[in-house]
Every structure is written in C-alpha cells, then in structure tokens.
Design a protein around this motif. Structure first.
Motif, mmCIF file in Angstrom:
data_model
loop_
_atom_site.group_PDB
_atom_site.id
_atom_site.type_symbol
_atom_site.label_atom_id
_atom_site.label_comp_id
_atom_site.label_asym_id
_atom_site.label_seq_id
_atom_site.Cartn_x
_atom_site.Cartn_y
_atom_site.Cartn_z
ATOM 1 N N CYS A 90 48.412 -70.286 15.601
ATOM 2 C CA CYS A 90 49.581 -69.625 15.036
ATOM 3 C C CYS A 90 49.135 -68.405 14.253
ATOM 4 C CB CYS A 90 50.343 -70.601 14.125
ATOM 5 S SG CYS A 90 51.857 -69.902 13.421
ATOM 6 N N GLU A 98 52.907 -75.951 17.232
ATOM 7 C CA GLU A 98 53.956 -75.042 17.676
ATOM 8 C C GLU A 98 55.271 -75.310 16.963
ATOM 9 O OE1 GLU A 98 55.931 -73.475 21.892
ATOM 10 O OE2 GLU A 98 54.551 -75.198 21.856
ATOM 11 N N GLU A 99 55.536 -76.551 16.587
ATOM 12 C CA GLU A 99 56.806 -76.890 15.930
ATOM 13 C C GLU A 99 56.903 -76.257 14.553
ATOM 14 O OE1 GLU A 99 57.142 -81.069 15.852
ATOM 15 O OE2 GLU A 99 57.304 -81.299 18.044
ATOM 16 N N CYS A 101 55.169 -73.651 13.616
ATOM 17 C CA CYS A 101 54.920 -72.204 13.720
ATOM 18 C C CYS A 101 56.222 -71.505 14.099
ATOM 19 C CB CYS A 101 53.811 -71.934 14.723
ATOM 20 S SG CYS A 101 53.295 -70.191 14.791
ATOM 21 N N GLN A 102 57.163 -71.532 13.192
ATOM 22 C CA GLN A 102 58.473 -70.935 13.419
ATOM 23 C C GLN A 102 58.838 -70.081 12.206
ATOM 24 O OE1 GLN A 102 60.055 -71.350 16.286
ATOM 25 N NE2 GLN A 102 58.646 -72.908 17.106
ATOM 26 N N GLN A 121 56.577 -62.144 11.564
ATOM 27 C CA GLN A 121 57.099 -63.252 12.356
ATOM 28 C C GLN A 121 55.941 -64.137 12.793
ATOM 29 O OE1 GLN A 121 60.429 -63.535 12.953
ATOM 30 N NE2 GLN A 121 60.145 -65.524 13.993
ATOM 31 N N TRP A 124 53.168 -68.311 18.079
ATOM 32 C CA TRP A 124 52.264 -69.342 18.609
ATOM 33 C C TRP A 124 51.676 -68.797 19.921
ATOM 34 C CZ3 TRP A 124 49.954 -73.527 16.864
ATOM 35 C CH2 TRP A 124 49.412 -74.469 17.760
#
Length: 792
Positions: A90, A98-99, A101-102, A121, A124
């Motif tokens: 990330c 990934e979850e 990394c928002q 921003q 990922w």
C-alpha cells in the motif's frame, strides 16, 4: 505492399478496417524495411567476416545458453515458491492489506515538524518485478543478473510478508542468501563463461579461413608486415654548421629538456582555478610567456636544423608550429585586449602533452604497446560498423513502435529520453547498452494506460489503452543481450587478438618486434633508398636484441652462420634490399620453410604467399623468395659461406700444426729423459768404476756410503724445474749446470772432455752432490781425459 494497400484504403475513406485496428497491426510490417541495410553485409568482406564469426559463435555456445536458461528457470521456480503473491504493498505503509488500504492519508513533505502536509490517496499496488508466475520470475531474475535495480528487488524480497499482505521492514532477511547464490552462479559464473566462449569462438572462427594453411597466425602477420613495410627517411644535413644544429636538436639531452618543459607547461595550465588572486594570475601569465619563448626557440632551432621541407614533413613538428603560432597570437591579443578570451588557444596547448607519447615511444615496451593499440584500432572498424548497423535497426524499430508515447515528467519517457526522433532513439539505446536503468524504460514502454499517446500522433487512443506495446519486453531484452553480452565483447575479442603476444613466449619473433628494424635501418639508409652494404647488415642486426636481431654479445662466426641461412640476393654493388633483408630475418627466425632443398622450399613458400596475398606484385615476390635460377648468382649466403669455409680451413690448419708441434716436443722430451737416465746411472756407479779401473780393489771406505735415491739426488728435480721455468726442453740444468740439448750428434765425442755437455772445467763441474771424475790410467796406455800415454 500490404502496408501501402491499407494506407490507400485509409485515405479513400474506408473506416471499417481502421476502426478494427487492422491498419495499426499492418503498420508493424513497415518495420521490416529497416532490414534492408543487412544486404550491405555481403558487399563488405570485412563486415561479412565479422557477422559470420558472430553467427558461428552463437551456434557454438548453444550448450552454454541452454545451461544458463535451465539454471535461470530453476531459480525462477524457487522464486515463485518463495515470493508468489507477496510483492503487494500500500502507498500508506501503515496499512498491510487491500481492505485497509482505502481512502486518503497525510503525507509530510520535508519532515514531520517543519514540512507541509499533503493529502494523498491510498493505492494498493504490486511491484513491477515480481514472482507471481515463472515468466515474471525469469524476467525479474534477468534484471537482477544485469545488476540494474537489483538492490531494490532485494529489499522488497526481504520485507515481503505473507500472501496478499503488505511488507514489514526486515521481515525475512535470510532470503538475501537466495540472491547471493543466484548472482554468484549466474551473473559471475555463467554469464562470464558465455562471454568467454563468445570471445574464444570469435578468435577461432577468425582463423577458420586459414585452417589448411601451413603458416600460423604469427608467421602470416610477420610476413604481411614485411610486404607492407617501407624504409623511413632520416634527414642528416651535410652543411657542417647545420649538422651541429641537427645533432643538438636530435640529442637525448635536448629531447628530455623539452620533455621537462612540456610537463611544467602542462602543470602550469592545470593550476588555474575559479576566483584566483590577481597576483597568482600574473604569475601564471609570466610562466605562460616564459614557456612560449622556450617553445619558440625550440621551433627556431629545429627549423634551422631541418629546413622548411623536412621540418613540416613531420606531423609533430607541424603541430608544434601551430601551437607556438597560436600561443604568440594569444599573448598578443591579451596585451591588446585584456580580459577577452574569445580567441584564447590555452586549451590547445594541452594537446602538447601528446608529444610525450612520441618521446616515450623510444622505449621498447611502450613502443610495443602503442603498436598494439594502433593494430587494434585498425581491426575495430568492422566491429564498430556492425554495432552501428544494429543501433540503426533498433533505433528505427523503436521510432515505429514507441514513437507515439507522450512525454511525461516523472516517468522514464520524458523530454530527454524518448523515441520520437531518430537521434533521441539512438541516445536511449546507447543508454540502455550501458545498462543505465534500462528496465525502467522498458516498463514505461509496455502496454498500460500510463503510457498515454502524444496528442500530435495520428493515433489518439480513443479506448485509453495507451500507445505502449508488450513488444517492449522482447525489444529491450534482445537488444541488451545482443549489445552488452555479444557485440560489445567483440571489442574485447579484437583487442585480445592483438595482445596475444603477452601470452606467448617472448623469445618468439612477432610483428610487434619488427618496427625496431625499420627504425634502425634508417641509420644506415638515411635517404630511404632501400639498400645498404651487406657488411652493415651484421652491425645492424647486432644492435637489435633477440629474437629479431643477433644482440651485442653474438660472436661474429655465429652471425655469419645466420647470414648464410638468410641468403638474401646480393647486388652488383655489394648491397642488399630492405624488404628482402627483413623477410630473410623473419624467415630464419620463425623457421618458415627452411627444412629441405632451398629451391623446393622457395617454390612451396611462393605458392602459399600467392594464395594468401593474391595482390602481391610478382617483382616483390621474386625479391623476397627468389625463384630457381642461375646457380652462379651471388648471394649473401654464398659470400659468407665462403668466408666461413676459409675461416674453418685456417683454424683446421693451425690446429694441425699445433698438434704436430706438441707431438714433436713430446718425442724429443722422451729421448732427452732416456739419455739423462743413463747419465744418472753413470754418476751413481762412478766410485766403483774408478776403483775397478785403478786396480785398488782393497780400498774401501770406512764410512758406509749413503744410498742415493731420487729424494736426495737433485738431478731430476733440477731438470723438471728447469723445464717449467724455461718452458722448453732445449736447455736443461743438470746438478745446477746448464747443458746443451742432447742429441745423437753431440751426446758423445772421442775427443771431448768428460763433461762435454757445456765444455766446463772439472772444478766448475763439481757442485752439490756430484762426484769428480778423476783421471785414471787405462790399460791401453791412454788416460780417461782424452790424452795419450805410453803405457801398455
């Protein structure tokens, strides 16, 4: 033709094929036109030979390539097992999957306390080089083998965590062992074996054209040097005054003085720096004037010694004149217009340092090294032409395929690095050939949205796929292999081919030795007429060290034997030719066709030389290898063979006379020793003989006579000492008395005195332990002293 048809269809308004993208695919066919220059290979013999060597080298090293690819595949499989799916990360390193990394996160520029805060921003993403499958793993390992960007891949591997999980700092440091082993085996070992095989195969293939030739490579190179060599002119003035100037200008003292001045002048030019003091600048200007005056005086001296034609006939002298003239103009303009450096020639004065090469070339080692460099540069043009041809082909292909990519800062394709023009494409390829971040250029040329199309291109990329192409993988990898691993190493092969004398026995004559012959020949042939007296050949070759010459310690008789073997044609005026003498030295030193009848060897050698050097004039060939002709023709070999025969006859005659003299002296010595032994016996028996003759047999001595032996009788000792001291047996000393040579004619006389050897009186004869011979009365009335009596 197909490309031309589709282009015409496009211009006529047929949009169906255009929209389908068929025209874009067919445009790639235009790239094939770049292969047209390959037809020039057949027209250039040297280039064709280099290409054939490369092709054969690639075929020969097929097994090495196969082993390298198998090892690369094996390490790729191991890499897939170790790192598949673990190169995700990330942009916000605090998020590990990934979850999470928002959204957005803060980025602190220039430090946490004083830097500005920027909102960015979270993304990922996966590393461009990864091990998710075998092909990507092999690509990653190939990049590691080129040593470009491999530390970054190493650190990503060390930080790799679990599958689909972000990295942790130094999570698995032990995986570095995988890269160390891979680099040692592949990069250090297999790649260098590959390069070594390319070099060896290139060299061996270069000799394939002469595999049936009886001459080896060194012999051919030496003969080729003799065919092309010419005597150099050495100017020696005849005017006495000019000769003195010439002798001083060419003396070692003058040359080394100029050498020191050049070094000091170069050092003074290197002492300038930014914002230097005024006094320091004035000091450097004064030094510049001093050196300019010195080199001007050198020019005047040499101009007076060599005159106009001979002075400017030497390129070094012409170069010196230009430097001196420019220096005088520079000083004059500095005085007229201070501070103006528009016409300054200070930079060109640095080139005067090149004269050091001329001075250092007088040493044998440096002269040989310079000769090898020159020979290497003479052999490099064909290899350089092949590299230029490859760069041209890849440059045109790169323009056709990657020329539409837009220039974007922050990527590898920007204003200084792109394929939109041919010169820029060549610059990118040259950078890639040196291995400088070539993998980044390759990735930014692949098919991805980030490789956007240039607005000025005819393809605006309506679908947003970008103007890159996955052809970039094949393009850059093949270019790097061909250039870095293959073609560029041909330079090494060519240079090693000319430096092969370093790995050869120094006692073997090579072409790098022959330049000394040309240089020393000019001392005996200053006008470069190509002829010198045959007696000067011996002196010339004695000045040259082996293996080319005889050396200073070579005996004259051995030198004459070498000249008999050389057997150059002898002109009517007693001279020999330059090229014939050089060829004879080479032939005798390398034993080229020297076994067997000379006429048959000459015929065979002429046939070999005609096959290799087809353009050699028949006149030159006849001077080097004379054809069978008149047996009465005078040659150097016959002349010196006659000299050796006479010398051997004189030595044989002198030796025979010496042996006969020694034998005669030994015979005379044996005769003399026999007579002396008889006399000694007579001396020992003297008293008994005296008593017997006198008849007084009862007279006996009361004292026992001392036994006479060789130890207490000095007779033989005196004889031997006399021979050693006098060096002859003609005069002998017996009991300290010198006697004449004993011979049958003077050994006995009827009317001589008893001691008739030297006609001495009886009193003088009695010395040391000798016994007096008293006169006695004989039975016939005569006395033993030679007189007559009236007795019996």
């Amino acid at each position: 033709l197909i490309s031309f048809v589709f282009s015409m269809m496009k211009e006529s308004g047929i949009e169906t094929l255009r929209n389908s993208g068929a025209i874009s695919v067919v445009k790639i066919l235009r790239v094939l036109r770049v292969l047209r220059p390959l037809r020039a290979i057949n027209r250039a013999k040297g280039l064709k030979h280099v290409v054939q060597c490369v092709i054969v080298a690639v075929k020969t090293i097929g097994n090495i390539v196969l082993v390298t690819v198998l090892l690369l595949f094996m390490f790729a499989v191991i890499g897939v097992q170790l790192f598949k799916g673990k190169f995700w990360m990330c942009s916000d390193r605090s998020m590990l999957d990934e979850e999470t990394c928002q959204g957005e996160y803060f980025v602190y520029k220039d430090g946490l306390m004083n830097g500005a805060t920027v909102v960015d921003q979270r993304l990922w993403s996966r590393n461009e080089f990864n091990y998710d499958n075998v092909l990507k793993a092999m690509l990653t390992l190939f990049v590691v083998a080129t040593f470009e960007g491999w530390p970054g891949i190493l650190y990503v591997s060390i930080d790799s965590n679990e599958v689909d999980v972000g990295p942790k700092h130094n999570y698995r440091p032990y995986v570095a062992i995988f890269y160390f082993i891979y680099i040692i085996i592949i990069a250090f070992f297999m790649v260098n074996i590959f390069v070594g095989f390319v070099i060896v195969t290139f060299q061996s293939e270069g000799e394939s054209a002469f595999k049936h030739c009886e001459l080896d490579k060194n012999q051919r190179n030496c003969i080729e040097f003799a065919l092309n060599a010419k005597p150099v002119r050495r100017y020696i003035p005849k005017n006495p005054i000019q000769y003195k100037l010439w002798a001083f200008a060419t003396s070692p003292m003058c040359e080394y003085t100029v050498f020191v001045a050049i070094m000091l002048n170069t050092l003074s030019l290197a002492m300038k720096f930014y914002q230097q003091p005024v006094l320091y600048t004035q000091l450097l200007d004064a030094l510049n004037i001093i050196f300019t005056v010195f080199f001007t005086l050198e020019f005047v001296l040499k101009f007076g010694a060599f005159r106009f034609k001979n002075y400017f006939g030497d390129p070094w002298n012409a170069f010196d004149f230009v430097i001196v003239l420019g220096s005088l103009i520079d000083i004059g303009m500095a005085q007229l217009n201070p501070g103006n450096d528009m016409i300054s020639v200070s930079f060109f004065r640095l080139f005067r340092v090149m004269r050091l090469v001329k001075l250092l070339s007088k040493g044998e080692g440096i002269r040989t090294l310079l000769w090898t460099f020159i020979k290497s540069f003479q052999a490099l043009p064909w290899v350089a032409l092949l590299i230029i041809l490859i760069f041209f082909i890849y440059g045109v292909v790169g323009m056709q395929v990657f020329g539409k990519i837009a220039l974007q800062e922050g990527t590898a394709i920007h204003r200084n690095n792109h394929f939109q023009t041919f010169p820029q494409a060549l610059l990118v390829l040259f950078r890639s050939a040196t291995g400088e971040a070539w993998q980044e250029i390759m990735l930014d040329c692949t098919s991805k949205p980030e490789a956007s199309c240039d607005p000025k291109s005819d393809d605006n990329d309506p679908e947003g796929h970008g103007c890159g192409s996955n052809f970039a993988y094949l393009y850059f990898i093949s270019f790097f292999i061909v250039c870095s691993f293959l073609i560029l190493n041909l330079f090494v092969a060519v240079i090693m081919d000319n430096f092969d004398y370093l790995t050869r026995d120094w006692s073997i004559l090579g072409p790098h030795h022959l330049d000394e012959f040309v240089r020393l020949w000019s001392e005996y042939d200053p006008d470069a007429k190509g002829r010198i007296k045959h007696v000067d050949v011996v002196t010339l070759l004695r000045k040259i060290s082996p293996p080319l010459g005889f050396g200073k310690l070579c005996p004259h008789r051995v030198a004459c034997k070498r000249l008999v073997a050389m057997n150059m044609p002898l002109k009517a005026d007693g001279t020999v030719e330059f090229r014939a003498t050089l060829f004879a030295v080479i032939r005798t030193s390398l034993k080229i066709k020297m076994d067997g009848p000379i006429d048959q060897c000459n015929v065979e050698l002429r046939d070999i030389m005609r096959k290799i050097w087809k353009r050699t004039p028949e006149k030159i060939l006849d001077s080097l290898v004379p054809p069978p002709g008149d047996e009465d023709e005078v040659t150097v070999g016959k002349f010196y063979a006659t000299f050796l025969i006479q010398d051997y006859f004189r030595r044989f005659k002198k030796k025979k006379e010496t042996r006969l003299a020694v034998e005669r002296m030994e015979a005379e010595e044996d005769l003399t020793v026999s007579l002396q032994a008889g006399l000694r016996t007579l001396h020992e028996a003297g008293p008994e003989v005296k008593r017997a003759i006198s008849g007084n047999l009862e007279e006996l001595t009361d004292v026992e006579l001392e036994t006479n032996t060789r130890r207490n009788m000095p007779f033989f000792g005196n004889v031997i000492q006399s021979i050693k001291r006098k060096g002859s047996i003609r005069n002998l000393t017996v009991n300290n008395v010198q006697h004449a040579k004993v011979s049958p004619t003077n050994s006995y006389s009827y009317h001589a005195h008893q001691n008739s050897f030297n006609k001495l009186s009886d009193n003088e004869y009695l010395k040391d332990n000798s016994m007096a011979m008293m006169p006695v009365k004989l039975a016939n009335g005569n006395s033993n002293d030679g007189g007559h009596s009236d007795g019996w």
